[in-house]
Every structure is written in structure tokens, then in C-alpha cells.
Design an enzyme around this catalytic site. Structure first.
Site, short mmCIF file in Angstrom:
data_model
loop_
_atom_site.label_atom_id
_atom_site.label_comp_id
_atom_site.label_asym_id
_atom_site.label_seq_id
_atom_site.Cartn_x
_atom_site.Cartn_y
_atom_site.Cartn_z
N ASN A 173 1.02 -1.29 -0.03
CA ASN A 173 0.25 0.22 -0.17
C ASN A 173 0.78 1.21 0.10
O ASN A 173 1.82 1.65 0.70
CB ASN A 173 -0.77 0.22 1.16
N ALA A 174 1.18 1.75 -0.87
CA ALA A 174 1.49 3.55 -1.19
C ALA A 174 1.50 4.30 -0.31
O ALA A 174 2.54 4.98 0.25
CB ALA A 174 1.78 3.44 -2.99
N ASP A 211 -1.27 -3.61 10.15
CA ASP A 211 -1.94 -3.61 9.73
C ASP A 211 -3.25 -3.28 10.21
O ASP A 211 -3.30 -2.85 11.79
CB ASP A 211 -2.89 -5.46 10.02
N ASP A 227 -9.26 8.29 4.34
CA ASP A 227 -9.22 9.12 5.19
C ASP A 227 -10.62 10.81 5.16
O ASP A 227 -11.26 11.83 5.57
CB ASP A 227 -8.39 9.77 4.71
N PHE A 271 -5.22 8.46 2.47
CA PHE A 271 -5.54 7.38 1.25
C PHE A 271 -6.68 6.82 1.84
O PHE A 271 -7.35 7.62 3.27
CB PHE A 271 -4.55 6.48 1.37
N GLY A 272 -6.88 5.98 1.40
CA GLY A 272 -8.04 4.69 1.96
C GLY A 272 -9.35 6.06 2.67
O GLY A 272 -9.63 6.87 1.65
P1 ITT Z 1 -1.10 -4.10 2.86
O1 ITT Z 1 -1.42 -5.54 3.53
O2 ITT Z 1 0.16 -4.97 1.55
O3 ITT Z 1 0.00 -3.14 4.25
P2 ITT Z 1 -3.57 -3.23 2.26
O4 ITT Z 1 -4.28 -2.04 2.16
O5 ITT Z 1 -4.38 -4.08 1.81
O6 ITT Z 1 -1.91 -3.11 2.61
P3 ITT Z 1 -4.82 -3.45 4.91
O7 ITT Z 1 -4.42 -4.60 5.23
O8 ITT Z 1 -3.83 -3.36 6.44
O9 ITT Z 1 -3.45 -2.83 4.13
O10 ITT Z 1 -5.81 -3.00 5.53
C1 ITT Z 1 -6.24 -1.30 5.83
C2 ITT Z 1 -7.50 -0.81 5.24
O11 ITT Z 1 -7.44 0.54 5.96
C3 ITT Z 1 -6.55 0.02 4.40
O12 ITT Z 1 -6.10 0.27 2.73
C4 ITT Z 1 -7.82 1.62 4.80
O13 ITT Z 1 -8.18 1.18 3.82
C5 ITT Z 1 -8.22 1.48 5.58
N1 ITT Z 1 -6.50 2.44 6.54
C6 ITT Z 1 -6.06 1.74 6.99
N2 ITT Z 1 -4.70 2.81 7.85
C7 ITT Z 1 -5.56 4.55 7.30
C8 ITT Z 1 -5.30 5.38 7.25
O14 ITT Z 1 -4.35 5.98 7.98
N3 ITT Z 1 -6.25 6.22 6.45
C9 ITT Z 1 -7.33 6.02 5.54
N4 ITT Z 1 -7.47 4.41 5.26
C10 ITT Z 1 -6.67 3.58 6.33
#
Ligand code: ITT
Length: 197
Positions: free
Chosen positions: A10-11, A74, A160, A157-158
Site C-alpha cells: 500500500n503506497a 495491519d 481519510d 488515502f483510503g
Molecule cells: P498491505 O496489507 O499490503 O499493507 P492493505 O491496504 O491491504 O495493504 P490492510 O489490510 O492493513 O492493508 O488494510 C488497511 C485498510 O484500512 C487500508 O487499505 C485503508 O482502507 C484503511 N486504512 C488504514 N489506515 C488508514 C489511514 O491512515 N487512512 C485511511 N484509511 C486507512
């Protein structure tokens, strides 16, 4: 310099992690930069279990004798009104390939008409570290907030853009990276793991 390999694809996470650990005497590398690719099934029941699954999967792929610590993050969003969903399923919610514009709007729709006091939510982050001697550590950080009434902001991201931060009176997507790292779940969990590294 000893390597610190971050087991994430996740970038957005990687950018934040890199900044938060920048004061450590380590060469910080993403999984890709380290030349390893792992995408293990995240079938743990907690953020900590899933972080360990990811860190162990990458540690296993390193050349024998490599002096590197592997860390994994995670994380997810817990919305109290939705019984803490999407929680550990945050990345998988509505499918990995669905855009966050759609996911965020869907969550807002589920909370239509719900008053602010019932819109409480938190971001949770577990960090796992796997060391060359086999030692393993996990830490957790949280950031409390509310689900906003509408999408706002383009940073981060995500989820936020829908996460309302009371202290700053804006969403976490409207904070600078520096402001977010100072108060975020990820900042707290990473600062806590630093004492083991
Ligand atoms: P990796 O497993 O490769 O690290 P991933 O995106 O699949 O990447 P996760 O399984 O930990 O990671 O999922 C975390 C999700 O929760 C992420 O994709 C976001 O949608 C959300 N998330 C986590 N931290 C966040 C943040 O700081 N801001 C916004 N959304 C967040």
C-alpha cells in the site's frame, strides 16, 4: 546500515511509515525495493495477528543471514454504529478493486440521519516486527474521531476523506502528512515499536 523492510503493498501507508521511522538508523525499504513479493492470506482474527502474518511471510523470503528487520502494518477503520465494521476487513470491504470514492460514499449512506454522537469511529493500526534472531513484537495505536457528513480532502488515502478529526475540525484527508503522523494510529504504533528496534 541495517535494513528495515516494510511488508506492505500500500503506497499510502508506505509514505507515512517512511516518514515516521526516518529518524531511525536503518535503511528503510519497501517490500518491492527489497526485491521480495508476498501476499499472504490475512486470515487472522485481529489486527495484530494479520500484521504478524504479513511480516513473517516477508521475513521467510529473505536470503539466509540477511541482517534485516521486517515490519508490517495491519490497520482499519472501526465504526461503532456498524458494530466496528469494516474493521479488519477495511481493505476488502466491497472488494479490493472498488474505488474509495465508492466505499466512502457507501459508508456515509449507511449513516444517513445518524446524529454526530452516534458517529464515533477510530482508526486502528497494529505494527508487527520480526527480527533476524526470530524475536517478534507487536504494538497498537488508535486515533479516535467521527464519521463525517460528507467526503472532504485529498491527502492521505483510503478512508481519510470521511474521518472527522475533532481536534483539527476537518477530515484526516485535510491534514498535512506531518499533522496526521503526529496524531495517527500509525504514528502511535510505530513510535511504540521503535523502542524494540
Ligand atoms: P498491505 O496489507 O499490503 O499493507 P492493505 O491496504 O491491504 O495493504 P490492510 O489490510 O492493513 O492493508 O488494510 C488497511 C485498510 O484500512 C487500508 O487499505 C485503508 O482502507 C484503511 N486504512 C488504514 N489506515 C488508514 C489511514 O491512515 N487512512 C485511511 N484509511 C486507512
Amino acid at each position: 546500515m541495517r535494513k528495515l523492510i516494510v511488508a506492505t503493498g500500500n503506497a499510502g501507508k508506505m509514505k507515512e511509515v517512511r516518514e515516521i521511522v526516518s529518524d531511525l538508523p536503518y535503511e528503510v525499504l519497501s517490500m518491492k525495493e527489497a526485491g521480495v513479493a508476498a501476499d499472504p492470506e490475512e486470515d487472522g482474527k485481529t489486527f495484530e495477528e494479520n500484521a504478524l502474518i504479513k511480516a513473517r511471510a516477508v521475513a521467510k523470503l529473505l536470503p539466509e543471514g540477511e541482517d534485516a528487520i521486517v515490519i508490517a502494518d495491519d490497520s482499519g477503520l472501526e465504526i461503532d454504529y456498524l458494530d466496528k465494521a469494516p474493521g479488519i476487513y477495511s481493505a476488502r470491504f466491497m472488494g479490493h478493486d472498488t474505488s474509495y470514492e465508492i466505499k466512502n460514499q457507501a459508508l456515509l449512506d449507511k449513516l444517513t440521519g445518524v446524529p454526530k454522537e452516534k458517529r464515533t469511529a477510530r482508526f486502528v493500526c497494529a505494527i508487527a516486527a520480526v527480527c533476524p534472531d526470530g524475536a517478534e513484537y507487536t504494538t497498537r495505536g488508535t486515533m479516535e474521531g467521527f464519521i463525517a457528513e460528507q467526503i472532504a480532502g485529498a491527502n492521505g488515502f483510503g478512508y481519510d476523506p470521511i474521518f472527522w478529526v475533532e481536534e483539527y475540525q476537518c477530515t484526516s484527508a485535510e491534514l498535512t502528512e506531518e499533522q496526521k503522523n503526529e496524531i495517527s494510529h500509525r504514528g502511535k504504533a510505530l513510535r511504540a515499536i521503535k523502542k524494540y528496534l
